[in-house]
Motif scaffolding. Structure first.
Motif, PDB file in Angstrom:
ATOM      1  N   MET A 292       0.848  -1.189   0.000  1.00 29.10           N
ATOM      2  CA  MET A 292       0.000   0.000   0.000  1.00 29.10           C
ATOM      3  C   MET A 292       0.877   1.230   0.000  1.00 29.10           C
ATOM      4  SD  MET A 292      -2.973  -1.007   2.765  1.00 29.10           S
ATOM      5  CE  MET A 292      -3.918   0.500   2.500  1.00 29.10           C
ATOM      6  N   ALA A 293       0.414   2.259  -0.683  1.00 31.39           N
ATOM      7  CA  ALA A 293       1.132   3.534  -0.640  1.00 31.39           C
ATOM      8  C   ALA A 293       1.143   4.043   0.804  1.00 31.39           C
ATOM      9  CB  ALA A 293       0.453   4.542  -1.559  1.00 31.39           C
ATOM     10  N   GLU A 294       2.228   4.670   1.206  1.00 31.11           N
ATOM     11  CA  GLU A 294       2.375   5.096   2.602  1.00 31.11           C
ATOM     12  C   GLU A 294       1.271   6.055   3.029  1.00 31.11           C
ATOM     13  OE1 GLU A 294       3.838   5.507   6.458  1.00 31.11           O
ATOM     14  OE2 GLU A 294       4.114   3.981   4.909  1.00 31.11           O
ATOM     15  N   LYS A 295       0.877   6.954   2.161  1.00 29.46           N
ATOM     16  CA  LYS A 295      -0.177   7.910   2.512  1.00 29.46           C
ATOM     17  C   LYS A 295      -1.497   7.180   2.769  1.00 29.46           C
ATOM     18  CE  LYS A 295      -2.414  12.160   0.949  1.00 29.46           C
ATOM     19  NZ  LYS A 295      -2.501  13.181  -0.133  1.00 29.46           N
ATOM     20  N   LYS A 296      -1.810   6.208   1.925  1.00 26.09           N
ATOM     21  CA  LYS A 296      -3.034   5.433   2.120  1.00 26.09           C
ATOM     22  C   LYS A 296      -2.932   4.579   3.377  1.00 26.09           C
ATOM     23  CE  LYS A 296      -5.139   3.335  -1.371  1.00 26.09           C
ATOM     24  NZ  LYS A 296      -5.464   2.321  -2.421  1.00 26.09           N
ATOM     25  N   ARG A 297      -1.764   3.997   3.613  1.00 26.33           N
ATOM     26  CA  ARG A 297      -1.580   3.144   4.791  1.00 26.33           C
ATOM     27  C   ARG A 297      -1.807   3.921   6.080  1.00 26.33           C
ATOM     28  NH1 ARG A 297       1.251   2.295   8.824  1.00 26.33           N
ATOM     29  NH2 ARG A 297       2.580   4.083   8.356  1.00 26.33           N
ATOM     30  N   GLN A 298      -1.385   5.183   6.102  1.00 27.56           N
ATOM     31  CA  GLN A 298      -1.518   5.987   7.318  1.00 27.56           C
ATOM     32  C   GLN A 298      -2.974   6.217   7.690  1.00 27.56           C
ATOM     33  OE1 GLN A 298       0.793   9.565   6.813  1.00 27.56           O
ATOM     34  NE2 GLN A 298       2.750   8.506   6.938  1.00 27.56           N
TER      35      GLN A 298
ATOM     36  N   ARG B  54     -14.864   1.589   3.751  1.00 29.60           N
ATOM     37  CA  ARG B  54     -13.754   2.393   3.224  1.00 29.60           C
ATOM     38  C   ARG B  54     -12.413   1.713   3.500  1.00 29.60           C
ATOM     39  NH1 ARG B  54     -11.365   8.064   5.510  1.00 29.60           N
ATOM     40  NH2 ARG B  54     -10.121   8.636   3.689  1.00 29.60           N
ATOM     41  N   LEU B  55     -12.261   1.167   4.715  1.00 18.74           N
ATOM     42  CA  LEU B  55     -11.006   0.504   5.086  1.00 18.74           C
ATOM     43  C   LEU B  55     -10.726  -0.697   4.186  1.00 18.74           C
ATOM     44  CD1 LEU B  55      -8.602  -0.127   6.984  1.00 18.74           C
ATOM     45  CD2 LEU B  55     -10.217  -1.365   8.439  1.00 18.74           C
ATOM     46  N   PHE B  56     -11.701  -1.598   4.040  1.00 24.41           N
ATOM     47  CA  PHE B  56     -11.450  -2.825   3.289  1.00 24.41           C
ATOM     48  C   PHE B  56     -11.447  -2.600   1.782  1.00 24.41           C
ATOM     49  CE2 PHE B  56     -12.773  -4.508   7.430  1.00 24.41           C
ATOM     50  CZ  PHE B  56     -11.699  -5.351   7.673  1.00 24.41           C
ATOM     51  N   ASN B  57     -12.132  -1.574   1.308  1.00 27.12           N
ATOM     52  CA  ASN B  57     -12.059  -1.242  -0.121  1.00 27.12           C
ATOM     53  C   ASN B  57     -10.712  -0.636  -0.490  1.00 27.12           C
ATOM     54  OD1 ASN B  57     -14.599  -2.195  -0.543  1.00 27.12           O
ATOM     55  ND2 ASN B  57     -15.527  -0.247  -1.093  1.00 27.12           N
ATOM     56  N   ALA B  58      -9.995  -0.106   0.500  1.00 27.85           N
ATOM     57  CA  ALA B  58      -8.672   0.476   0.249  1.00 27.85           C
ATOM     58  C   ALA B  58      -7.571  -0.584   0.258  1.00 27.85           C
ATOM     59  CB  ALA B  58      -8.363   1.546   1.303  1.00 27.85           C
TER      60      ALA B  58
END
Length: 257
Positions: free
Chosen positions: A148-154, A191-195
């Motif tokens: 995952m991209a770091e920004k999305k992971r945060q 939102r969490l699991f779709n990401a």
């Protein structure tokens, strides 16, 4: 805190007013307790003291008060109750920071099982409805997944802090016995699991569930949920993002894309 002089020493006590209910279909009633004060007491330790010595302020021996708890460190979400009119975790509620008498009530959004114990089945059914998990076929090693991209992971990490305590549902005026609104927690979990790189394979299925009756259209944008959340999860941001995603998905369906 109440103070009385005994043998020239100051003795502090803590007063509790607890709403009790013997059975799911029985009427509720109030019972009062007074306990010796100890530094660092929280509501759970006070309830444990009442359980060890179940005597009310009238000196009557009564049945111990029932409540739920597990981790005692604001992780499991089991000890949710209404404390001085505010839904919160009993393990994190310090007596020194509460106005007396301390009033304890079960959360009203959920059916009462007994005393402060409630049935959070409504919340768990909502999570099942939106498939709040990552489905993985097979039991063999699939190897490392995509990063995952770091920004999305945060921001995804912030959403993952949800402990299904039910406080956001208790605070939401749109969650009650007259509606089937799934509530902010389940929407945020979509939102969490779709990401998630694997979870997004079922993205459209989760969005479809939000578009059904009782889904995201039930939110009245009161924003009580984000103020009440003990973990500070950006619930209203998640609801806004899912509103946007469901709208896009609806147009894609209409256009046959």
């Amino acid at each position: 805190m109440a103070e009385t002089a005994v043998n020239k020493q100051t003795v502090k006590s803590v007063k509790f007013v607890i709403t009790r209910q013997d059975k799911p279909d029985s009427p509720s009633y109030i019972e009062e307790f007074e306990l010796p004060y100890r530094p660092g007491m929280n509501v759970i330790s006070a309830l444990m003291e009442i359980q060890r010595n179940p005597v009310n302020t009238s000196g009557k021996q009564i049945a111990p008060v029932c409540w739920d708890s597990n981790c005692l460190e604001e992780v499991c979400g089991a000890c949710s109750m209404v404390i001085n009119g505010k839904p919160r975790q009993a393990c994190a509620a310090l007596v020194d920071q509460l106005e007396q008498p301390i009033r304890l009530e079960p959360m009203k959004t959920f059916p009462v099982v007994r005393d402060l114990v409630i049935d959070r089945d409504r919340m768990f059914k909502a999570l099942k409805r939106v498939k709040a998990w990552i489905p993985i076929d097979g039991t063999y090693d699939l190897g490392p997944g995509p990063r995952m991209a770091e920004k999305k992971r945060q921001w995804a990490y912030e959403l993952s802090k949800c402990m299904t305590c039910g406080v956001c549902l208790e605070a939401c005026p749109n969650v009650n016995d007259k509606t089937d609104f799934i509530g902010p927690a389940a929407i945020s979990q979509v939102r969490l699991f779709n990401a998630h790189p694997t979870g997004e394979m079922n993205k459209e299925e989760r969005l479809e569930s939000l578009m059904e009756d009782g889904g995201i259209e039930g939110c009245g944008n009161s924003q009580n949920c984000v103020r009440a959340c003990p973990k500070g999860i950006p619930l209203t941001t998640s609801i806004a993002e899912m509103n946007k995603d469901t709208t896009k998905h609806m147009f894609k369906r209409w256009l046959g894309a």
